[in-house]
Design an enzyme around this catalytic site. Structure first.
Site, PDB file in Angstrom:
ATOM      1  CE1 TYR A 175       5.681  -4.130  -1.078  1.00 47.66           C
ATOM      2  CE2 TYR A 175       7.077  -1.987  -1.682  1.00 47.66           C
ATOM      3  CZ  TYR A 175       6.145  -3.110  -2.032  1.00 47.66           C
ATOM      4  OH  TYR A 175       5.700  -3.218  -3.370  1.00 47.66           O
ATOM      5  CB  THR A 194      11.597  14.757  -4.955  1.00 44.31           C
ATOM      6  OG1 THR A 194      12.816  14.154  -4.428  1.00 44.31           O
ATOM      7  CG2 THR A 194      11.687  16.495  -4.672  1.00 44.31           C
ATOM      8  CB  ALA A 227       1.549  10.165  -3.438  1.00 37.13           C
ATOM      9  N   GLY A 232       0.852  -1.164  -0.020  1.00 38.67           N
ATOM     10  CA  GLY A 232      -0.019  -0.031  -0.010  1.00 38.67           C
ATOM     11  C   GLY A 232       0.953   1.308  -0.116  1.00 38.67           C
ATOM     12  NE  ARG A 236      12.616   5.029  -3.223  1.00 36.08           N
ATOM     13  CZ  ARG A 236      11.863   4.652  -2.289  1.00 36.08           C
ATOM     14  NH1 ARG A 236      10.352   4.540  -2.662  1.00 36.08           N
ATOM     15  NH2 ARG A 236      12.236   4.130  -1.236  1.00 36.08           N
ATOM     16  CG  ASN A 274       6.523   6.270  -6.588  1.00 31.18           C
ATOM     17  OD1 ASN A 274       6.180   5.729  -5.532  1.00 31.18           O
ATOM     18  ND2 ASN A 274       7.751   6.680  -6.627  1.00 31.18           N
TER      19      ASN A 274
END
Length: 335
Positions: free
Chosen positions: A150, A220, A194, A79, A285, A179
Site C-alpha cells: 500500500y 501511537t 482503529a 482497509g 506515526r 487516519n
C-alpha cells in the site's frame, strides 16, 4: 443558481468520498460519483452515481467525460492494518491500475485539476520506530522505505503525478491522509480503522468486561475527523500547491489511550486484553502540520473527544438497530 464546478469524485461509495460529495453539493457543484458500489449507510447526494470498475481503462474515460473540471481521485482498494498487510499484491495491482488510468483519462478528457489521495503510509519506516515519534514532515518520505504494498503504490503514484505536471503540465494535487475517522464509515469486516473497530468493540462489550487490542497498545497515531478532512481537500484543490501535503492532526495518542477515551464515551470500565500475534503497523506515526498551516492558512480543528463521541454514538446506534445490543442489555439486566 449557477453551477460552481463540474466535479468527479471516484470512490464516492466509500467513507471519505461520500462525505466529500455531500459537501461539494452544498458548495453548489455539479457532482458525478463513481465507484464499484454505492454508499452503504445512506443515499448519495451526487447528481449522478455510476457503478464502474476503474481498473478498466475504458471506464476511466467514461467517468471523466462530459466537461468534468475537477477530479478527486479517492478510489482505492484499502482497509485497516490487518487488511493491508494480508493483501499486498491485490492492493498494489488494483490501485496502480486505478491511479495510472485515471490520470491519463483525466488528461485526455481535458480535466483542469486532479487530486490524488495518498497516505501517511508513504513515510520511511525507519522514522517511525518509536512510540514517541517525531512528527513526520513531507520530505521524510525519502530516502524511500514506505510500508510494503500500500505504501509503495501510493508513493509511486505521487511521483507519477509529478511527472504528469512536468511532462504535460497536467495540474495535480497530492494529499497524504493521516487516519481519517467519523460516522458513515466501515466499522467491521476487516477493513475498518482503529477508531471504528474500537468503538464497535466497546459498544458490544459488557461494562466490567474485556476488550481485545491488537499489539501491546503502546503504538501511537494521530487521528483526523472526516469533516476536517473534507475541508482540507477543498482548500487544497483551490490552492496552487502541487507537492505532497500532510492532512491530519498533530495530537499523538496511543491505542491504549484511544481505548480509554472510547470506553469513557461509552460509559464502560473495560479490561484490555492484548493480542501480540496481530499486526500493529509502525510503532509511531504523527503529522507535522507546519507546511499545511503555511500553505492553506488552516489546519484541522475538531478535537478527538468531539469526533470520537459522534463516531461512537453512530456505531452504537447502527448496532442497536441491527439488534446486536439486545444480548448485552439482557446480560446487564441479569446481573
Amino acid at each position: 443558481m449557477p453551477v460552481k464546478h463540474r466535479v468527479l469524485v471516484t470512490g464516492a461509495g466509500g467513507f471519505i468520498g461520500h462525505h466529500l460529495v455531500r459537501r461539494l453539493k452544498a458548495e453548489g457543484c455539479w457532482v458525478r460519483g463513481v465507484d464499484i458500489k454505492g454508499p452503504e449507510y445512506e443515499a448519495t447526494a451526487a447528481d449522478e452515481l455510476e457503478l464502474l470498475d476503474l481498473r478498466k481503462y475504458d471506464n476511466c474515460l467514461l467517468a471523466t467525460r462530459g466537461g468534468i473540471e475537477q477530479v478527486y481521485n479517492l478510489a482505492a482498494d484499502m482497509g485497516g492494518i490487518g487488511y493491508i498487510t494480508a493483501s499486498r499484491a491485490d492492493i498494489s495491482r488494483n490501485n496502480i491500475l486505478i491511479n495510472a488510468q485515471m490520470l491519463e483519462a483525466s488528461r485526455l478528457n481535458a480535466v483542469s485539476r486532479f487530486l490524488f489521495s495518498s497516505s501517511a503510509c508513504v513515510y520511511a519506516q525507519s522514522k517511525q520506530r518509536g512510540a514517541d515519534v517525531t512528527p513526520l514532515r513531507e520530505e521524510d518520505a525519502y530516502p524511500a522505505d514506505p510500508e510494503a504494498g500500500y505504501g509503495w503504490e501510493k508513493l509511486f503514484t505521487e511521483e507519477l503525478c509529478r511527472y504528469y505536471w512536468q511532462d504535460y503540465r497536467f495540474d495535480t494535487r497530492i494529499v497524504r491522509f493521516h487516519n481519517v475517522y467519523g460516522p458513515l464509515g466501515t466499522y467491521e469486516g476487516g477493513k475498518e480503522k482503529a477508531p471504528a473497530a474500537i468503538s464497535r468493540k466497546v459498544a458490544l462489550a459488557l461494562d466490567g468486561g474485556e476488550i481485545d487490542i491488537w499489539g501491546d497498545g503502546e503504538q501511537t497515531r494521530s487521528f483526523m475527523y472526516v469533516d476536517d478532512c473534507v475541508e482540507g481537500l477543498l482548500r487544497l484543490m483551490a490552492s496552487d500547491y502541487r507537492d505532497p501535503l500532510n492532512l491530519g492532526t498533530d495530537r499523538l495518542i496511543s491505542i491504549n489511550e484511544l481505548v480509554d477515551l472510547v470506553s469513557e464515551i461509552g460509559g464502560k470500565r473495560l479490561t484490555k486484553r492484548h493480542d501480540l500475534s496481530k499486526p500493529q503497523g509502525v510503532r509511531g506515526r504523527n503529522s507535522d502540520n507546519n507546511r499545511l498551516r503555511q500553505t492553506l492558512g488552516w489546519e484541522p480543528s475538531v478535537s478527538l473527544e468531539e469526533g470520537l463521541n459522534v463516531t461512537y454514538r453512530w456505531i452504537e446506534n447502527e448496532l442497536r438497530h441491527a439488534g446486536r445490543l439486545s444480548n448485552i442489555l439482557t446480560a446487564r439486566s441479569a446481573d
